[in-house]
Design a protein around this motif. Structure first.
Motif, PDB file in Angstrom:
ATOM      1  N   VAL A  40       0.875  -1.166   0.000  1.00  0.00           N
ATOM      2  CA  VAL A  40       0.000   0.000   0.000  1.00  0.00           C
ATOM      3  C   VAL A  40       0.914   1.217   0.000  1.00  0.00           C
ATOM      4  CG1 VAL A  40      -1.751   1.332   1.231  1.00  0.00           C
ATOM      5  CG2 VAL A  40      -1.847  -1.174   1.234  1.00  0.00           C
ATOM      6  N   ALA A  41       0.731   2.089  -0.960  1.00  0.00           N
ATOM      7  CA  ALA A  41       1.531   3.310  -1.045  1.00  0.00           C
ATOM      8  C   ALA A  41       0.591   4.511  -1.067  1.00  0.00           C
ATOM      9  CB  ALA A  41       2.395   3.299  -2.303  1.00  0.00           C
ATOM     10  N   GLU A  42       0.996   5.580  -0.393  1.00  0.00           N
ATOM     11  CA  GLU A  42       0.147   6.764  -0.288  1.00  0.00           C
ATOM     12  C   GLU A  42       0.882   8.020  -0.754  1.00  0.00           C
ATOM     13  OE1 GLU A  42      -2.529   5.292   3.536  1.00  0.00           O
ATOM     14  OE2 GLU A  42      -0.829   6.653   3.872  1.00  0.00           O
ATOM     15  N   GLY A  85      -2.207  14.126   5.605  1.00  0.00           N
ATOM     16  CA  GLY A  85      -2.695  12.801   5.247  1.00  0.00           C
ATOM     17  C   GLY A  85      -2.688  12.580   3.753  1.00  0.00           C
ATOM     18  N   PRO A  86      -3.040  11.374   3.313  1.00  0.00           N
ATOM     19  CA  PRO A  86      -2.950  11.039   1.888  1.00  0.00           C
ATOM     20  C   PRO A  86      -4.038  11.701   1.048  1.00  0.00           C
ATOM     21  CG  PRO A  86      -3.882   9.209   3.119  1.00  0.00           C
ATOM     22  CD  PRO A  86      -3.438  10.214   4.138  1.00  0.00           C
ATOM     23  N   VAL A  87      -3.667  12.031  -0.189  1.00  0.00           N
ATOM     24  CA  VAL A  87      -4.640  12.457  -1.188  1.00  0.00           C
ATOM     25  C   VAL A  87      -4.912  11.326  -2.171  1.00  0.00           C
ATOM     26  CG1 VAL A  87      -3.975  14.878  -1.004  1.00  0.00           C
ATOM     27  CG2 VAL A  87      -2.851  13.425  -2.705  1.00  0.00           C
ATOM     28  N   MET A  88      -4.050  10.307  -2.182  1.00  0.00           N
ATOM     29  CA  MET A  88      -4.222   9.148  -3.052  1.00  0.00           C
ATOM     30  C   MET A  88      -3.598   7.930  -2.385  1.00  0.00           C
ATOM     31  SD  MET A  88      -2.862   8.470  -6.975  1.00  0.00           S
ATOM     32  CE  MET A  88      -4.155   9.417  -7.768  1.00  0.00           C
ATOM     33  N   ARG A  89      -4.191   6.769  -2.643  1.00  0.00           N
ATOM     34  CA  ARG A  89      -3.673   5.506  -2.123  1.00  0.00           C
ATOM     35  C   ARG A  89      -3.647   4.484  -3.242  1.00  0.00           C
ATOM     36  NH1 ARG A  89      -7.047   4.552   2.311  1.00  0.00           N
ATOM     37  NH2 ARG A  89      -8.562   3.544   0.954  1.00  0.00           N
ATOM     38  N   ILE A  90      -2.551   3.765  -3.369  1.00  0.00           N
ATOM     39  CA  ILE A  90      -2.391   2.740  -4.397  1.00  0.00           C
ATOM     40  C   ILE A  90      -2.113   1.405  -3.723  1.00  0.00           C
ATOM     41  CG2 ILE A  90      -1.054   1.997  -6.415  1.00  0.00           C
ATOM     42  CD1 ILE A  90      -0.278   4.946  -6.823  1.00  0.00           C
ATOM     43  N   GLU A  91      -2.795   0.350  -4.176  1.00  0.00           N
ATOM     44  CA  GLU A  91      -2.576  -0.987  -3.638  1.00  0.00           C
ATOM     45  C   GLU A  91      -2.329  -1.953  -4.786  1.00  0.00           C
ATOM     46  OE1 GLU A  91      -5.285  -2.239  -0.463  1.00  0.00           O
ATOM     47  OE2 GLU A  91      -6.236  -0.257  -0.578  1.00  0.00           O
ATOM     48  N   LEU A 303       5.402   9.837  -2.571  1.00  0.00           N
ATOM     49  CA  LEU A 303       4.705   8.549  -2.603  1.00  0.00           C
ATOM     50  C   LEU A 303       5.474   7.610  -1.684  1.00  0.00           C
ATOM     51  CD1 LEU A 303       2.477   6.738  -3.880  1.00  0.00           C
ATOM     52  CD2 LEU A 303       4.171   6.077  -5.594  1.00  0.00           C
ATOM     53  N   ASP A 304       4.844   7.197  -0.592  1.00  0.00           N
ATOM     54  CA  ASP A 304       5.518   6.378   0.412  1.00  0.00           C
ATOM     55  C   ASP A 304       4.780   5.062   0.620  1.00  0.00           C
ATOM     56  OD1 ASP A 304       7.668   8.202   1.411  1.00  0.00           O
ATOM     57  OD2 ASP A 304       5.926   9.468   1.842  1.00  0.00           O
ATOM     58  N   ILE A 305       5.544   3.978   0.686  1.00  0.00           N
ATOM     59  CA  ILE A 305       4.985   2.682   1.060  1.00  0.00           C
ATOM     60  C   ILE A 305       4.660   2.708   2.546  1.00  0.00           C
ATOM     61  CG2 ILE A 305       5.488   0.224   1.330  1.00  0.00           C
ATOM     62  CD1 ILE A 305       7.223   0.436  -1.193  1.00  0.00           C
ATOM     63  N   VAL A 306       3.424   2.312   2.881  1.00  0.00           N
ATOM     64  CA  VAL A 306       2.993   2.318   4.284  1.00  0.00           C
ATOM     65  C   VAL A 306       2.556   0.939   4.759  1.00  0.00           C
ATOM     66  CG1 VAL A 306       2.315   4.748   4.189  1.00  0.00           C
ATOM     67  CG2 VAL A 306       0.622   2.976   3.671  1.00  0.00           C
ATOM     68  N   GLU A 307       2.561  -0.035   3.834  1.00  0.00           N
ATOM     69  CA  GLU A 307       2.174  -1.401   4.200  1.00  0.00           C
ATOM     70  C   GLU A 307       2.811  -2.364   3.207  1.00  0.00           C
ATOM     71  OE1 GLU A 307      -1.996  -2.148   5.614  1.00  0.00           O
ATOM     72  OE2 GLU A 307      -2.001  -3.551   3.921  1.00  0.00           O
ATOM     73  N   VAL A 308       3.384  -3.457   3.705  1.00  0.00           N
ATOM     74  CA  VAL A 308       4.011  -4.470   2.865  1.00  0.00           C
ATOM     75  C   VAL A 308       3.444  -5.832   3.232  1.00  0.00           C
ATOM     76  CG1 VAL A 308       6.167  -5.605   2.205  1.00  0.00           C
ATOM     77  CG2 VAL A 308       6.141  -3.142   2.624  1.00  0.00           C
ATOM     78  N   GLY A 321       0.891   2.276   7.919  1.00  0.00           N
ATOM     79  CA  GLY A 321      -0.499   1.844   7.946  1.00  0.00           C
ATOM     80  C   GLY A 321      -1.388   2.577   6.958  1.00  0.00           C
ATOM     81  N   LYS A 322      -2.370   1.853   6.416  1.00  0.00           N
ATOM     82  CA  LYS A 322      -3.341   2.432   5.481  1.00  0.00           C
ATOM     83  C   LYS A 322      -4.214   3.450   6.196  1.00  0.00           C
ATOM     84  CE  LYS A 322      -5.553  -0.566   2.975  1.00  0.00           C
ATOM     85  NZ  LYS A 322      -6.592  -1.523   2.499  1.00  0.00           N
ATOM     86  N   LYS A 323      -4.425   4.607   5.567  1.00  0.00           N
ATOM     87  CA  LYS A 323      -5.118   5.710   6.223  1.00  0.00           C
ATOM     88  C   LYS A 323      -6.361   6.150   5.457  1.00  0.00           C
ATOM     89  CE  LYS A 323      -0.497   7.164   7.431  1.00  0.00           C
ATOM     90  NZ  LYS A 323       0.053   6.195   6.432  1.00  0.00           N
ATOM     91  N   GLN A 324      -7.174   6.921   6.127  1.00  0.00           N
ATOM     92  CA  GLN A 324      -8.321   7.597   5.537  1.00  0.00           C
ATOM     93  C   GLN A 324      -8.286   9.036   6.027  1.00  0.00           C
ATOM     94  OE1 GLN A 324     -10.494   8.561   3.299  1.00  0.00           O
ATOM     95  NE2 GLN A 324     -11.599   6.584   3.302  1.00  0.00           N
ATOM     96  N   VAL A 325      -8.806   9.952   5.225  1.00  0.00           N
ATOM     97  CA  VAL A 325      -8.923  11.356   5.631  1.00  0.00           C
ATOM     98  C   VAL A 325     -10.391  11.741   5.607  1.00  0.00           C
ATOM     99  CG1 VAL A 325      -6.609  12.073   4.968  1.00  0.00           C
ATOM    100  CG2 VAL A 325      -8.407  12.058   3.249  1.00  0.00           C
TER     101      VAL A 325
END
Length: 382
Positions: A40-42, A85-91, A303-308, A321-325
């Protein structure tokens, strides 16, 4: 033949060639090691809210970059104000999108900067017409990005013809000093008349009135020459010759009114900032804003990896960790872990963008502009 204008072609962007070299090295290293984790990257500018809102733009380009890749992506709406916080999340598997990071951040960073500056100008003169005049300050290849971002920020129009072709809007503009000078000193009337007789009826008759003589003098001469056909005048006097510009505009308005021409609008351009717009908005009817928008510093997205492989992970100084705003009812912007409940009055902002490589969101420039205006009111953006 190589591109004579140093423009990266669309094919290179789509192929992932428009990247930093170390991503190619990373691909080689991971493939050599037989490692390709699901991550997961944000995309984030600031980890926590700090009260400094910025306007999100460039999402359509970013979405088309990721479209067709084997991944999922979520993003806040274009036109949304963000603050931490994130504006985009990629999985997805990391190697599926690693090489696209550079282009992705470029699409978002510069467009968001242009849009934020445009919104600042819009909020500084909310009741005036404000146009984007800054395309001459950037590489022509990104002029459409400038003008589209300016519209997202709430500006009423723009000047660049080809940008209008790209985004489906007609460019605005009347005459430059070059027309006046080509016609010759003392021939201002001839320039205004030639313009009036040559351009389509749909083009407003705005006379440039500061080329050779006093602004009031040229304004009154333009009125005498074009009469009721004159819609407005534009003052673009070089800053070193302006003096008290607020007083000059008041004087022009006074002399127009004294001759029964209160309906002639006065537009101002040249090096305008939000501060200047606030100073002049009570005497000018409209503005052209250029360098303030195009000189905006790109938003420092990363763009940072926050979960592997399902486990929280992050570099030092970043939040794992995966986040929500969330947007709260009082206009606040809050960040939390996606797996935990958000604020009771919070509306989640990260929404589906791509699922299994398929784009699941539509884009509408007018909707983004309306969203920005509403959200700016909601958060109290100034």
């Amino acid at each position: 033949m190589d591109d004579p204008f140093d423009t990266i072609p669309t094919a290179a962007i789509r192929d992932g060639r428009a990247t930093d070299a170390y991503f190619e090295r990373t691909e080689s290293a991971l493939e050599h090691a037989g490692r390709n984790p699901t991550v997961v990257a944000e995309v984030t500018a600031d980890q926590f809210p700090d009260g400094e809102f910025e306007l999100f733009a460039g999402l359509e380009n970013a979405a088309h970059l990721l479209e067709g890749l084997d991944l999922d992506a979520d993003a806040i709406p274009e036109g949304c104000l963000f603050d931490g916080g994130p504006v985009m999340r990629i999985e997805g598997e990391y190697l599926e999108f690693a090489r696209f990071e550079t282009s992705l951040l470029g699409f978002l960073s510069q467009a968001s900067a242009f849009a934020t500056a445009a919104l600042e100008a819009r909020r500084a003169a909310p009741d005036s017409q404000v146009l984007s005049f800054g395309a001459r300050h950037v590489h022509p290849a990104i002029a459409a990005t400038v003008e589209r971002s300016a519209l997202v920020g709430g500006l009423d129009g723009f000047s660049h013809v080809a940008a209008g072709d790209v985004i489906g809007r007609e460019a605005s503009g009347t005459m430059p000093h070059a027309l006046m000078i080509c016609m010759g000193k003392g021939e201002q009337e001839a320039a205004w008349r030639a313009f009036h007789e040559s351009v389509p009826e749909s083009v407003p008759r705005i006379a440039l009135c500061d080329t050779y003589t006093d602004e009031v003098d040229e304004v009154l001469r333009a009125v005498d020459e074009l009469g009721d056909d004159l819609d407005g005048v534009r003052l673009d006097t070089t800053g070193s010759r302006r003096g008290d510009f607020h007083h000059i505009i008041r004087e022009v308005q006074w002399e127009l009114a004294a001759r029964g021409h209160e309906d002639v609008d006065v537009f101002v351009s040249g090096g305008l900032t939000p501060e200047r717009l606030r100073e002049l908005r009570d005497v000018a009817d409209g503005f052209g804003v250029g360098s303030y928008v195009t000189n905006a510093n790109p938003v420092d997205f990363a763009l940072d990896i926050v979960e592997v492989d399902g486990e929280p992970a992050a570099k030092r100084g970043k939040l794992s960790g995966k986040k929500q705003v969330y947007r709260t009812e009082d206009g606040g912007h809050e960040v939390g872990l996606a797996a935990r409940p958000g604020p009771t009055d919070g509306r989640p902002l990260l929404e589906p963008l791509i699922r299994d490589g398929e784009l699941v969101r539509e884009f509408d420039l007018g909707e983004a502009q309306r969203y920005a205006a509403t959200d700016a009111d909601r958060v109290g953006f100034e």
